[in-house]
Enzyme design. Structure first.
Site, mmCIF file in Angstrom:
data_model
loop_
_atom_site.group_PDB
_atom_site.id
_atom_site.type_symbol
_atom_site.label_atom_id
_atom_site.label_comp_id
_atom_site.label_asym_id
_atom_site.label_seq_id
_atom_site.Cartn_x
_atom_site.Cartn_y
_atom_site.Cartn_z
ATOM 1 C CG HIS A 169 -4.244 -3.824 0.160
ATOM 2 N ND1 HIS A 169 -5.237 -3.093 -0.470
ATOM 3 C CD2 HIS A 169 -4.829 -4.333 1.279
ATOM 4 C CE1 HIS A 169 -6.359 -3.157 0.236
ATOM 5 N NE2 HIS A 169 -6.137 -3.902 1.301
ATOM 6 C CG ASP A 381 2.224 -0.865 -7.535
ATOM 7 O OD1 ASP A 381 1.937 -1.088 -6.340
ATOM 8 O OD2 ASP A 381 2.186 0.272 -8.045
#
Length: 504
Positions: A169, A381
């Site tokens: 992730h 991110d």
């Protein structure tokens, strides 16, 4: 259920519930976070198992509490028990003091303690043992995130043969940063024990394959497209990019509810005749919150027409408050908010409204709906779901998304967001001013396309695409996901940096 029928077994560091001690009693509370948001609806609709740590150390009455929690969740929950030392060294240590900063290109924050690595291996063995106990040979085990990169290797060491997939992730770093990891060979070879390895973006996949190419040159990549194959001995490992998303329709329905509409109307009364700029983040040094405040201050300094016409609503969700560097980060944010408000506040106008707490879901959706501008500027991110949630909630399609070039979501949303380098203070300030002045037609055209792109590739698309890639015989049906690379328009006599953002 037929014992031969394949099931989906999800494994993550945390279960979608946690145990919290209240007096002498343990209470089960629903979890939160991107993974829970992404995967829980899918398991609920399909049936399945979820394996993970419940947040309590040894001694809690864990098993007795999981039955009711499983019935409420709609799928079976199986906890992994960790000792306090393992939580300290595996979770806070290796996962969050080594892998988290390193994979976000912040290697100077790493603490390469050898005992962390030993705890990481032992914890991965514990997760593998629970998966071995509760899974069947026909099941597909889908392992999530950087805490469990060694779990497939641990399963095989136990003699357990299962089909396995892994999804990272967070970003995967480039070669020169990955090389700094003392256990780089073990991590890379451990990942290659999975049958399918998934990343958020093409860039992450490219970084991973570059590490394989340079550190394991005997391995060859086969195929083209969204999913490629690595020949690892007699095995085939598939590697692809699968950008995670949200349940678009669920967010849109929630934003359209009367409760959220009433809350948004009430909140908007605090900002009469002003545009609201929204920033929502967990307290973390990767989110670029101080840099965002510097940019907002720069915008107020350089663009007087913003004065008394905008408000920055800054929501920071508490996280890891026991860690000294996180306490220092909060202190810096508090100081910067105070400085900006102290300098620019006028009668009836305070530039920054700062909330250091979690918002209820109704509040969050209301702020998404009422905010004219979303300022999403992480330093790096894996994906960032806040920007997608914001767009899904803009039912009137009247918002502007300002998005960091270093958020994974930029690959999908770069055409219609205003893109910024979060380190470029003046560039972010320019984007704030551009968003403030953008006319209604352009706002609606951009937001309409953003919402369509997110709706088209929602959370169900993500899950289906990953599982198809794991099981499909023909990988030709997986075209590459879109990639993004900043384009520089440099002409003689001009300087790059601090310029207009994309779209100006």
């Amino acid at each position: 259920m037929n014992q031969d029928q394949p099931r989906l077994v999800a494994v993550s560091n945390r279960l979608p519930v946690s145990l919290v001690r209240e007096g002498d009693q343990w209470t089960v509370r629903p979890g939160s976070g991107g993974l829970v948001t992404a995967l829980a609806p899918v398991l609920r609709n399909r049936g399945g198992l979820w394996i993970g740590w419940c947040g309590a150390t040894e001694g809690a009455e864990i098993e007795a509490l999981m039955g009711p929690a499983s019935r409420e969740a709609g799928y079976s929950l199986h906890p992994v028990t960790l000792t306090a030392d393992e939580v300290r060294d595996f979770y806070y240590g290796f996962s969050n003091e080594i892998i988290w900063p390193l994979f976000h290109d912040l290697q100077v924050r790493c603490n390469f303690q050898p005992r962390y690595w030993h705890a990481y291996q032992e914890a991965n063995r514990k997760f593998a043992a629970v998966a071995a106990d509760f899974s069947r040979p026909s099941d597909f085990i889908w392992v999530h995130d950087y805490h469990l990169m060694q779990m497939a290797r641990a399963l095989k060491a136990m003699g357990i043969q299962r089909r396995t997939g892994f999804f990272l992730h967070i970003p995967f770093p480039p070669l020169d940063i990955f090389l700094k990891l003392p256990w780089r060979a073990e991590i890379l070879s451990g990942l290659l024990e999975y049958d399918l390895i998934g990343f958020q973006t093409q860039r992450d996949r490219r970084n991973f394959l570059s590490c394989v190419h340079h550190l394991m040159p005997q391995l060859r990549v086969r195929g083209r497209g969204g999913v490629v194959r690595l020949a690892v001995g007699e095995r085939e490992v598939r590697v692809g990019a699968f950008p995670i998303s949200i349940d678009f329709d669920e967010f849109a329905r929630g934003a359209g509810s009367q409760e959220v509409a009433d809350c948004a109307w009430f909140l908007h009364e605090r900002f009469p005749e002003r545009q609201v700029i929204l920033g929502v983040d967990r307290l973390d040094y990767t989110k670029g919150i101080p840099e965002r405040l510097f940019a907002f201050r720069n915008a107020l300094e350089r663009f007087p027409d913003l004065h008394e016409r905008v408000n920055l609503v800054l929501v920071v969700v508490p996280s890891r408050e026991e860690a000294p560097e996180y306490r220092a980060l909060k202190a810096e944010i508090d100081r910067l908010v105070g400085e900006v408000n102290g300098r620019f506040t006028r009668s009836g106008w305070v530039p920054i409204h700062y909330y250091y707490r979690s918002l209820s879901r109704t509040e969050l959706l209301a702020y998404y709906r009422l905010s004219e501008i979303a300022l999403v500027t992480p330093l790096k991110d894996g994906m960032n779901l806040v920007c997608k949630e914001y767009c899904a909630c803009k039912l009137e399609e009247d918002g502007v998304l300002i998005l960091s070039e270093f958020a994974g979501a930029v690959s999908q949303l770069h055409r219609d967001a205003l893109l910024v380098n979060p380190y470029d203070m003046e560039g972010v300030a320019n984007a704030i001013h551009q968003a403030f002045r953008m006319d209604t037609d352009e706002r609606r055209q951009r937001m309409h396309r953003l919402r369509a792109a997110i709706r088209r590739r929602d959370i169900y698309w993500w899950v289906n695409t990953f599982l198809r890639a794991a099981l499909a015989k023909d990988l030709a049906d997986f075209p590459p996901v879109e990639d993004y690379m900043p384009q520089m328009d440099i002409t003689p006599g001009t300087e790059e940096g601090g310029g207009a953002p994309s779209g100006e």
